[in-house]
Design an enzyme around this catalytic site. Structure first.
Site: not given
Length: 301
Positions: A112-113, A163, A167, A204, A253
């Site tokens: 992620d991210d 994602h 965010h 989240y 991540h």
């Protein structure tokens, strides 16, 4: 000599001297006039030469600029002609491999991210070196900055999913805001990869009924959380992966060098144990899971 004679002589001398003086003055005036005319003529000639040079310089500059503009236009046209087919070409890489063994264990590593060049590229390299793939849930507002990194991961056969764009917590948004957030993410990803994402990881990990009703693609959770964002320690990340089993979806991540370091050790270890490292798409394909839009999936089990 009388006084009168002297006076007459002086008057005669003055009278005789005047024509000579006049002639000298006239001659000097003529010479001066000729000099002035010559100087004026020279100035006119120099001025004309200057004008010609100036005109020539401007013309040459104009031609050079024209050539440069033509060259730029030609390069721009050529670039457009080269780039245009990329938007309509089918992906060069098959993103669901058909040569995997459904009887061998599979695990889907997910990140992620990102993207983030210093970390994502290391992960992609480690995967490719071990004939493995993963799924990257990218944040839309980072995509253009790290377009080459994302494109590299995509071309190596990895799955690029979303994602969201910023965010943001989708569970706190109205339906219209959710659609806008995903639309922005889809647009920027398609611009680079030529494809829209087919899966979403909710920021989240928050999901509510409004999201289930609004989102048209599957939402992917995880069954193994490495907690890499908290520890930022390769050894601790590897410790969280000790109990990985067939069908697991692992959360990481691609923002931290410690995660890349862990992946560089984890991937060959899993391969040695007989695991096939796959994308979430591949995992669902081989496990016979028909993922539906708006639903949440934790693993391929």
């Amino acid at each position: 000599m009388s006084r009168d004679d002297k006076r007459r002589r002086k008057r005669r001398q003055r009278t005789e001297g005047d024509p000579k003086s006049v002639w000298i003055m006239m001659s000097a005036a003529v010479v001066l006039g000729v000099v002035i005319i010559a100087m004026v003529a020279q100035l006119v000639r120099l001025n004309r030469q200057g004008e010609r040079l100036n005109t020539q310089t401007k013309t040459e500059a104009s031609v050079d600029n024209s050539r440069k503009n033509d060259k730029k236009a030609g390069e721009s046209k050529k670039a457009k002609e080269t780039a245009a087919p990329q938007e309509t070409q089918a992906p060069a890489v098959e993103h669901i491999r058909k040569d995997l063994d459904p009887d061998k264990p599979m695990v889907a590593l997910t990140f992620d991210d990102g993207p983030y060049d210093r970390v994502t590229n290391r992960i992609v390299k480690a995967l490719a070196k071990n004939d493995s793939r993963a799924t990257f849930f990218v944040v839309g507002n980072r995509v253009e900055r790290y377009a080459d990194t994302m494109k590299n991961a995509f071309n190596k056969g990895n799955q690029i999913a979303t994602h969201t764009f910023d965010h943001g917590d989708l569970s706190k948004m109205k339906k219209k805001q959710i659609r806008r957030e995903l639309k922005r993410a889809f647009r920027v990803m398609k611009k680079i990869n030529g494809e829209e994402p087919t899966m979403l990881r909710p920021p989240y990990g928050n999901v509510n009924d409004k999201m289930r009703q609004t989102i048209k693609i599957p939402m992917i959770y995880w069954s193994v959380d490495t907690q890499d964002w908290a520890s930022r320690n390769s050894k601790k990340i590897l410790k969280q992966c000790k109990n990985i089993s067939d069908g697991d979806i692992v959360l990481m991540h691609d923002l931290y060098p410690s995660t890349a370091g862990a992946v560089e050790k984890l991937v060959p270890k899993l391969r040695k144990k007989g695991f096939q490292l796959v994308t979430v798409e591949e995992l669902f394909y081989y496990k016979g899971i028909d993922a539906k839009g708006g639903k949440v999936y934790f693993s391929g089990k």
